[in-house]
Write a protein that holds these residues in place. Structure first.
Motif, PDB file in Angstrom:
ATOM      1  N   ARG A  15       0.619  -1.132  -0.010  1.00 41.65           N
ATOM      2  CA  ARG A  15      -0.151  -0.032   0.043  1.00 41.65           C
ATOM      3  C   ARG A  15       0.806   1.244  -0.003  1.00 41.65           C
ATOM      4  O   ARG A  15       0.297   2.362  -0.171  1.00 41.65           O
ATOM      5  N   ALA A  16       2.117   1.005  -0.027  1.00 47.56           N
ATOM      6  CA  ALA A  16       3.086   2.237   0.124  1.00 47.56           C
ATOM      7  C   ALA A  16       2.784   3.323   1.177  1.00 47.56           C
ATOM      8  O   ALA A  16       2.879   4.533   1.004  1.00 47.56           O
ATOM      9  N   LEU A  17       2.428   2.599   2.576  1.00 47.19           N
ATOM     10  CA  LEU A  17       2.322   3.348   3.759  1.00 47.19           C
ATOM     11  C   LEU A  17       2.803   2.670   4.845  1.00 47.19           C
ATOM     12  O   LEU A  17       3.462   1.966   4.831  1.00 47.19           O
ATOM     13  N   TYR A  18       3.219   3.680   5.663  1.00 44.23           N
ATOM     14  CA  TYR A  18       3.739   3.349   7.165  1.00 44.23           C
ATOM     15  C   TYR A  18       2.422   3.134   7.945  1.00 44.23           C
ATOM     16  O   TYR A  18       1.484   3.485   7.940  1.00 44.23           O
ATOM     17  N   LEU A  19       2.770   1.901   8.691  1.00 45.09           N
ATOM     18  CA  LEU A  19       1.778   1.359   9.695  1.00 45.09           C
ATOM     19  C   LEU A  19       2.288   1.303  11.003  1.00 45.09           C
ATOM     20  O   LEU A  19       3.061   0.744  11.489  1.00 45.09           O
ATOM     21  N   ALA A  20       1.567   2.393  12.102  1.00 45.25           N
ATOM     22  CA  ALA A  20       2.205   2.265  13.339  1.00 45.25           C
ATOM     23  C   ALA A  20       1.023   1.373  14.065  1.00 45.25           C
ATOM     24  O   ALA A  20      -0.430   1.632  13.843  1.00 45.25           O
ATOM     25  N   ARG A  21       1.163   0.578  14.953  1.00 43.27           N
ATOM     26  CA  ARG A  21       0.527  -0.270  15.344  1.00 43.27           C
ATOM     27  C   ARG A  21       0.933  -0.451  17.125  1.00 43.27           C
ATOM     28  O   ARG A  21       2.240  -0.668  17.616  1.00 43.27           O
ATOM     29  N   CYS A  22      -0.117  -0.282  18.066  1.00 45.15           N
ATOM     30  CA  CYS A  22      -0.043  -0.375  19.413  1.00 45.15           C
ATOM     31  C   CYS A  22      -0.190  -1.942  19.845  1.00 45.15           C
ATOM     32  O   CYS A  22      -1.236  -2.319  19.488  1.00 45.15           O
ATOM     33  N   SER A  23       0.821  -2.642  20.415  1.00 42.58           N
ATOM     34  CA  SER A  23       0.652  -3.904  20.951  1.00 42.58           C
ATOM     35  C   SER A  23      -0.229  -4.024  21.897  1.00 42.58           C
ATOM     36  O   SER A  23      -0.843  -5.236  22.330  1.00 42.58           O
ATOM     37  N   CYS A  24      -0.507  -3.056  22.889  1.00 37.53           N
ATOM     38  CA  CYS A  24      -1.359  -2.987  24.090  1.00 37.53           C
ATOM     39  C   CYS A  24      -2.741  -2.903  23.816  1.00 37.53           C
ATOM     40  O   CYS A  24      -3.551  -3.624  24.190  1.00 37.53           O
TER      41      CYS A  24
END
Length: 63
Positions: A15-24
């Motif tokens: 998707r040519a995007l940065y993905l930020a994910r919270c593990s909590c």
């Protein structure tokens, strides 16, 4: 990949995007630049009730 606290930032090449994910709290954010994702990661605060709910579901699933 970058990790800031409980937030991990990955590059999604499809998707040519940065993905930020919270593990909590499993909150996510997509951005076109790393700086946008990094800013979100630095400002992210988990919803305490959601974290508790997810933890209780994980404990039940493990039992």
């Amino acid at each position: 990949m970058a990790v800031l606290g409980s937030v991990r930032i990955d590059w999604d090449a499809v998707r040519a995007l940065y993905l930020a994910r919270c593990s909590c709290c499993v909150d996510t954010f997509t951005a076109t630049t790393f700086d946008q994702a990094d800013t979100w990661a630095a400002a992210h605060r988990c919803d305490a009730e959601l974290v508790a709910l997810l933890a209780s579901l994980s404990v039940r699933a493990a039992a």
